[in-house]
Design a protein around this motif. Structure first.
Motif, mmCIF file in Angstrom:
data_model
loop_
_atom_site.group_PDB
_atom_site.id
_atom_site.type_symbol
_atom_site.label_atom_id
_atom_site.label_comp_id
_atom_site.label_asym_id
_atom_site.label_seq_id
_atom_site.Cartn_x
_atom_site.Cartn_y
_atom_site.Cartn_z
ATOM 1 N N UNK A 4 0.853 -1.188 0.000
ATOM 2 C CA UNK A 4 0.000 0.000 0.000
ATOM 3 C C UNK A 4 0.896 1.247 0.000
ATOM 4 N N UNK A 5 0.884 1.974 -1.113
ATOM 5 C CA UNK A 5 1.642 3.227 -1.215
ATOM 6 C C UNK A 5 0.714 4.386 -1.578
ATOM 7 N N UNK A 6 -0.576 4.222 -1.421
ATOM 8 C CA UNK A 6 -1.551 5.220 -1.850
ATOM 9 C C UNK A 6 -1.444 6.502 -1.019
ATOM 10 N N UNK A 7 -1.949 7.595 -1.613
ATOM 11 C CA UNK A 7 -2.042 8.850 -0.872
ATOM 12 C C UNK A 7 -0.714 9.468 -0.520
ATOM 13 N N UNK A 8 0.268 9.382 -1.424
ATOM 14 C CA UNK A 8 1.560 10.024 -1.222
ATOM 15 C C UNK A 8 1.865 10.939 -2.403
ATOM 16 N N UNK A 9 3.129 11.277 -2.576
ATOM 17 C CA UNK A 9 3.528 12.150 -3.687
ATOM 18 C C UNK A 9 4.540 11.450 -4.591
ATOM 19 N N UNK A 10 4.399 10.149 -4.752
ATOM 20 C CA UNK A 10 5.312 9.412 -5.608
ATOM 21 C C UNK A 10 5.130 9.827 -7.069
ATOM 22 N N UNK A 16 0.530 26.906 -15.443
ATOM 23 C CA UNK A 16 0.215 26.420 -14.103
ATOM 24 C C UNK A 16 1.125 25.237 -13.807
ATOM 25 N N UNK A 17 1.966 25.364 -12.809
ATOM 26 C CA UNK A 17 2.908 24.315 -12.472
ATOM 27 C C UNK A 17 2.736 23.918 -11.015
ATOM 28 N N UNK A 18 2.561 22.631 -10.760
ATOM 29 C CA UNK A 18 2.390 22.168 -9.387
ATOM 30 C C UNK A 18 3.385 21.042 -9.091
ATOM 31 N N UNK A 19 4.667 21.367 -8.920
ATOM 32 C CA UNK A 19 5.666 20.321 -8.730
ATOM 33 C C UNK A 19 5.670 19.702 -7.345
ATOM 34 N N UNK A 20 5.075 20.368 -6.348
ATOM 35 C CA UNK A 20 5.246 19.923 -4.977
ATOM 36 C C UNK A 20 4.047 19.196 -4.385
ATOM 37 N N UNK A 21 2.922 19.207 -5.070
ATOM 38 C CA UNK A 21 1.754 18.585 -4.476
ATOM 39 C C UNK A 21 0.822 18.093 -5.568
ATOM 40 N N UNK A 22 -0.214 17.418 -5.138
ATOM 41 C CA UNK A 22 -1.164 16.844 -6.095
ATOM 42 C C UNK A 22 -2.488 17.572 -6.005
ATOM 43 N N UNK A 23 -2.905 18.167 -7.111
ATOM 44 C CA UNK A 23 -4.178 18.882 -7.157
ATOM 45 C C UNK A 23 -5.299 17.877 -7.408
ATOM 46 N N UNK A 24 -6.346 17.946 -6.593
ATOM 47 C CA UNK A 24 -7.439 16.988 -6.704
ATOM 48 C C UNK A 24 -8.546 17.458 -7.635
ATOM 49 N N UNK A 25 -8.791 18.758 -7.690
ATOM 50 C CA UNK A 25 -9.796 19.244 -8.628
ATOM 51 C C UNK A 25 -9.347 20.570 -9.210
ATOM 52 N N UNK A 74 -1.775 -1.286 -4.122
ATOM 53 C CA UNK A 74 -2.562 -0.052 -4.024
ATOM 54 C C UNK A 74 -1.640 1.151 -4.182
ATOM 55 N N UNK A 75 -1.623 1.735 -5.383
ATOM 56 C CA UNK A 75 -0.773 2.885 -5.681
ATOM 57 C C UNK A 75 -1.602 4.126 -6.003
ATOM 58 N N UNK A 76 -2.883 4.100 -5.707
ATOM 59 C CA UNK A 76 -3.754 5.203 -6.098
ATOM 60 C C UNK A 76 -3.418 6.478 -5.337
ATOM 61 N N UNK A 77 -3.868 7.601 -5.918
ATOM 62 C CA UNK A 77 -3.718 8.907 -5.285
ATOM 63 C C UNK A 77 -2.255 9.291 -5.111
ATOM 64 N N UNK A 78 -1.496 9.201 -6.218
ATOM 65 C CA UNK A 78 -0.123 9.681 -6.281
ATOM 66 C C UNK A 78 0.028 10.531 -7.530
ATOM 67 N N UNK A 135 -5.887 4.174 -9.370
ATOM 68 C CA UNK A 135 -6.674 5.364 -9.667
ATOM 69 C C UNK A 135 -5.987 6.642 -9.184
ATOM 70 N N UNK A 136 -6.473 7.772 -9.729
ATOM 71 C CA UNK A 136 -6.022 9.109 -9.314
ATOM 72 C C UNK A 136 -4.512 9.272 -9.448
ATOM 73 N N UNK A 137 -4.028 8.981 -10.636
ATOM 74 C CA UNK A 137 -2.650 9.259 -11.021
ATOM 75 C C UNK A 137 -2.677 9.977 -12.365
ATOM 76 N N UNK A 138 -1.583 9.941 -13.084
ATOM 77 C CA UNK A 138 -1.525 10.556 -14.416
ATOM 78 C C UNK A 138 -1.094 9.525 -15.446
#
Length: 815
Positions: free
Chosen positions: A154-160, A754-763, A178-182, A204-207
């Protein structure tokens, strides 16, 4: 020398937290090795809010008795660490790799950050690893492939970032990934096909980009496959039909095309199917009716055509909103005896709502005394006829949305018997007649949003009706807490956010989530007459009041000044007379005021925020004078209202509260002088009072530049309205998850980066003059230009499902 044996261990204990010593996998180890490794971890925990480690992890206590530590009975070595939800902040040190007997490592729901040390590769006995919901960054290490005994990762919910390492294909015993939300990117590697023991794959919730690899069809043990909220393209591979053990399939919020294959009928164990927000076409395959275990089905926000097929009776949730479905609502829908959430909105459905919903002889089928329906949406179709009275048996109903159809009949006062009803939308239909005073005192007592606009209702406003609106009179039961209206679907292990279209501030907005403190009354565009009743002034929690475009007469009641939370007031296009009550200047949160096209007269009241309203708020009243109108009031002192007392302390308190409520009218030097904040534009520096604890902010105008500073680090939602230029600078401390930009014209977005290198934008939501685009997908670098197609969803989001563990950010009451 006699003391050497005593001093050496002592020196090691003292020096390890400072310098650190790691042992190779072949070095002899014992419980002391484990103790030193854990003390090194403790020394790099910078925040321990409950002092759990500080008070318990002591050399005077056996390591095996430390909180979160489990030792094996045979060797008395550390075999498991569990720091779940302790709120710890810190970094993982190399010493942790010395816990050579460690089989289970769980540090989920904390705030550990930084990269992972390669020394963890020494943990060859690891079977379960859970780093979920932390702030780890960097790429997923390739040495994870050395954990050959690993069963769950489980590595979900990080900034990998970066790609999914191919070495994960070595984990032949892995059952959960589980790698979602990175912020993972690249294509899904075919190496994933090697994980033949996999039961849960959640990305889910990656690029992620590219097509869904057909090799996934070889993972025949899969029970859950989640690939939602990525950038996946192409068709849904038919080989997914081989995954006959699958219980949940989530492919929503991608760019998938083509038809839904009838091969989906092979997934007879399927319980949840989510394909919403794609570009799917064609008919809903009839074989879906054979999925007798299906409980959640969401196909909304696609381009599906044809008719609604026969559905499995096991459904709890059915959502096909925003498609191109036609024909009648099938009578077979009456067989959905377990349905709780039913969305048929924004299609081309016609005919009447099925007779089985209104006929007493059919009540036992669906809308019986055991009816479970909680949310019913059929808005924006071509439905005709009356509202079926059998709905009165659905005692759990909280939301009814019949807006924008061709329904007719008088006001359904019998709905007042639904004691849980909170939202009633009847706008843009063919309803007519008087709204009579309710016979039962408890009628509509929980109602907090009612929209009767654009019908043919007439007569005077029923005083008793407003007296019964206890939810609006008394406000939210949980004062001070911003909560969203959502349904916990325990059978699906998830909750579902309610959504709604609401007209406010002259614009139609889609609320993706609805705060429980949002209170709205919209009776506009009808034929109501008579005076505005004084009782409206008792609706103290009201946010939006729209009585425009009726035939109301008499004066504006001064009791409206008691609506202390009101943000939008529209009484335009009536026949109101007299003066504007000076007490209205006390409505500190009022953002929109429209009194145009009446017969009002006298001097327009003035105050700091009343002076922000333009001519449009008062036009069409020939007797009005004073600012902002060009017509002066002469020297008649009788027109001058008494001055309003203004307390500076009260102003500062209300300003801070209004940020949380989303009703900050402007960030300007004139409004806020001599305070401190990290917000500026090119012409002014807006200095705000304390921003501590604030989670959401609205800026209505100006060119803004957010600077990296602690004062903004807590923000999770920012809305910028009518901005022509915008620029952000971020620091790693920022917690921003929701960003909404509303432009006055498309030219405003040309060349904006628009550049967001440090965090993950959810919406991410951009609203221009001629188009609206939004996205829930992660964006690492996004360039906006009016001449190019944006690499984000082309439609607004559908009502979202969320796992029980997801936390929502606080947002504004009104956009």
């Amino acid at each position: 020398m006699g003391k050497t044996g005593f001093l050496l261990p002592l020196m090691v204990v003292v020096l390890v937290p400072t310098f650190g010593v790691t042992l190779s996998a072949d070095s002899p180890t014992n419980i002391t090795t484990d103790q030193l490794a854990l003390l090194a971890l403790k020394s790099h925990v910078t925040h321990d809010p409950r002092n759990l480690l500080a008070t318990n992890w002591s050399t005077t206590i056996s390591v095996c008795n430390w909180i979160g530590v489990t030792c094996g009975s045979k060797h008395q070595r550390v075999t498991a660490l569990d720091f779940t939800g302790m709120g710890l902040t810190g970094t993982i040190q190399p010493h942790l790799g010395n816990l050579s007997f460690l089989a289970r490592l769980n540090i989920r729901n904390n705030n550990f950050h930084g990269p992972l040390p390669v020394d963890l590769a020494n943990l060859r006995r690891l079977k379960h690893l859970n780093f979920g919901n932390n702030s780890f960054s960097g790429e997923i290490p390739s040495w994870f492939g050395s954990f050959t005994k690993l069963q769950s990762l489980f590595l979900y919910g990080n900034n990998f970032t970066g790609v999914i390492p191919s070495t994960l294909g070595n984990l032949s015993k892995l059952e959960i990934l589980a790698l979602f939300d990175n912020q993972l990117s690249g294509e899904i590697s075919s190496i994933i096909g090697n994980l033949t023991s996999l039961k849960y794959l959640e990305l889910s919730s990656n690029s992620l980009t590219g097509k869904i690899p057909s090799i996934i069809g070889h993972l025949t043990s899969l029970k859950e496959l989640g690939l939602s909220s990525n950038y996946l393209t192409g068709k849904i591979p038919s080989i997914i039909g081989h995954l006959t053990s699958l219980k949940e399939l989530g492919l929503s919020s991608n760019y998938l095309t083509g038809k839904i294959s009838s091969i989906i009928g092979n997934l007879t164990s399927l319980e949840q199917l989510y394909l919403y927000s794609n570009n799917l076409i064609g008919k809903i395959p009839s074989v879906i009716g054979n999925l007798i275990s299906l409980e959640g089905l969401d196909l909304s926000y696609n381009s599906l055509t044809g008719r609604i097929p026969t559905l499995p009776p096991s459904l709890f949730l059915f959502n096909v909103a925003e498609n191109k479905l036609d024909g009648k609502i099938p009578s077979s829908i009456c067989n959905l005896s377990s349905i709780e959430i039913l969305y048929l909105s924004r299609n081309n459905l016609s005919g009447i709502i099925p007779e089985c919903l209104g006929s007493l002889s059919h009540l036992e089928i669906l809308f019986s005394k055991s009816c479970l329906l909680r949310s019913f949406h059929v808005d924006n179709n071509q439905l005709e006829g009356p509202i079926p009275q059998s709905l009165v048996n659905c005692k759990d109903l909280e939301v009814l949305d019949f807006g924008n159809n061709k329904l007719n009949g008088t006001f359904p006062s019998w709905l007042g018997n639904l004691k849980n009803l909170q939202i009633l939308v009847l706008h843009s239909n063919r309803f007519y007649g008087h709204i009579s005073n309710p016979e039962v005192a408890s009628s509509f007592s929980h109602l907090r949003i009612i929209d009767l606009s654009n019908n043919d209702f007439n007569g005077c406003f029923p005083t008793k009706f407003f007296e019964n609106l206890h939810a609006i009179i008394n406000g939210s039961e949980k004062k001070g807490q911003a909560e969203y209206m959502r349904y916990g679907l325990s059978s699906l292990g998830m909750y579902y956010d309610e959504s709604l279209f609401i007209t406010t501030k002259g614009l139609k907005w889609e609320f993706k989530r609805i705060l429980t403190i949002l209170m709205v009354i919209d009776f506009s565009n009808n034929r109501f007459n008579g005076e505005i009743p004084e009782i409206l002034g008792e609706l103290g929690s009201l946010i939006v009041l729209n009585l425009s475009h009726n035939s109301l007469t008499g004066p504006m009641p001064s009791s409206l000044s008691n609506l202390s939370k009101l943000e939008s007031l529209d009484l335009s296009s009536n026949k109101l007379q007299g003066r504007i009550p000076t007490q209205l200047v006390n409505l500190d949160f009022l953002q929109v005021l429209n009194l145009s096209c009446n017969n009002l007269k006298g001097l327009i009241p003035r105050s700091n925020h009343f002076d922000t309203f333009t001519n449009d708020s008062y036009s069409g009243n020939l007797g009005l004078c004073g600012f902002p109108l060009s017509k002066g009031c002469g020297n008649n002192k009788d027109l001058e209202p008494p001055p309003t007392k203004f307390d500076d302390t009260r102003r500062e308190m209300n300003w801070k509260f209004s940020i949380l409520m989303g009703s900050l009218r402007e960030f300007s030097k004139n409004m806020l002088e001599g305070k401190s904040a990290e917000v500026e534009d090119e012409n002014n520096t807006a200095n705000a009072p304390s921003l501590r604890g604030v989670l959401a902010i609205t800026i209505l105008q100006g060119d803004v530049n957010f600077l990296p500073g602690q004062s903004l680090a807590r923000f999770s939602a920012i809305t910028l309205c009518r901005t022509q230029q915008w620029k952000f600078k971020y620091s790693p401390q920022h917690k921003l998850r929701h960003l909404k930009i509303q432009f006055t014209g498309l030219q405003a977005i040309i060349g904006a980066d628009f550049s967001v290198p440090e965090f993950q934008l959810k919406s991410l939501h951009f609203r221009g003059k001629d188009q609206t685009v939004s996205s829930r997908n992660t964006a690492s670098i996004l360039t906006i230009s009016s001449s190019q197609k944006l690499p984000i969803d082309q439609q607004l989001e559908s009502p979202q499902h969320h796992k029980e563990t997801e936390h929502a950010a606080t947002e504004h009451i009104l956009p």
